[in-house]
Design a protein around this motif. Structure first.
Motif, PDB file in Angstrom:
ATOM      1  N   ARG A  24      -1.445   3.374  -2.219  1.00  0.00           N
ATOM      2  CA  ARG A  24      -0.638   2.743  -1.160  1.00  0.00           C
ATOM      3  C   ARG A  24      -0.639   1.228  -1.289  1.00  0.00           C
ATOM      4  NH1 ARG A  24       3.039   6.153   0.870  1.00  0.00           N
ATOM      5  NH2 ARG A  24       2.085   8.183   0.931  1.00  0.00           N
ATOM      6  N   CYS A  28       2.647  -1.056  -1.263  1.00  0.00           N
ATOM      7  CA  CYS A  28       2.842  -2.115  -0.258  1.00  0.00           C
ATOM      8  C   CYS A  28       3.051  -3.474  -0.920  1.00  0.00           C
ATOM      9  CB  CYS A  28       1.659  -2.168   0.699  1.00  0.00           C
ATOM     10  SG  CYS A  28       1.521  -0.719   1.762  1.00  0.00           S
ATOM     11  N   CYS A 103       3.264   2.121   3.122  1.00  0.00           N
ATOM     12  CA  CYS A 103       1.920   2.210   3.696  1.00  0.00           C
ATOM     13  C   CYS A 103       1.510   3.648   3.989  1.00  0.00           C
ATOM     14  CB  CYS A 103       1.837   1.409   4.986  1.00  0.00           C
ATOM     15  SG  CYS A 103       1.884  -0.371   4.759  1.00  0.00           S
ATOM     16  N   GLN A 107       4.879   1.691  11.747  1.00  0.00           N
ATOM     17  CA  GLN A 107       4.939   0.242  11.948  1.00  0.00           C
ATOM     18  C   GLN A 107       5.693  -0.006  13.255  1.00  0.00           C
ATOM     19  OE1 GLN A 107       3.645  -2.058   9.489  1.00  0.00           O
ATOM     20  NE2 GLN A 107       2.839  -0.134   8.687  1.00  0.00           N
TER      21      GLN A 107
END
Length: 113
Positions: A24, A28, A103, A107
């Protein structure tokens, strides 16, 4: 142009293996790189997880008082944030979606005024 903050609470991350986090992280970082290349990145970063290292600055009494720890106990606390400067809310939604996908956790997005 409008600035937006895209952030997550640490508790939204969940439990995952070290390998999962490593994968991840690369995803990201690629999105952050794309934001930088597109000229919309203002800032991106994770927040230190140790709440014992937090401190508070409070000047509501008229004199600044610095105290150890967070201002108030909370069930959730910010784990990371990104600030972008984009043309419109649709751009903010698009970047937030890319961050959430990379991610692997939700969010939250709010316009900075």
């Amino acid at each position: 142009m409008s600035q937006y903050i895209i952030y997550f609470h640490q508790q939204w991350v969940g439990e995952h293996s070290d390998e999962w986090f490593a994968e991840r992280g690369a995803l990201c970082n690629a999105v952050v790189s794309d934001m930088r290349d597109a000229g919309v990145l203002v800032f991106a970063g994770g927040v230190h997880e140790d709440m014992d290292a937090a401190f508070t600055a409070d000047a509501s009494s008229g004199t600044p008082v610095i105290s150890d720890g967070p201002f108030a106990p909370a069930e959730q606390y910010i784990g990371g944030l990104t600030i972008i400067d984009v043309a419109d809310v649709d751009d903010a939604k698009r970047w937030a979606g890319r961050i959430a996908e990379a991610c692997g956790w939700p969010q939250e997005v709010r316009r900075v005024s």
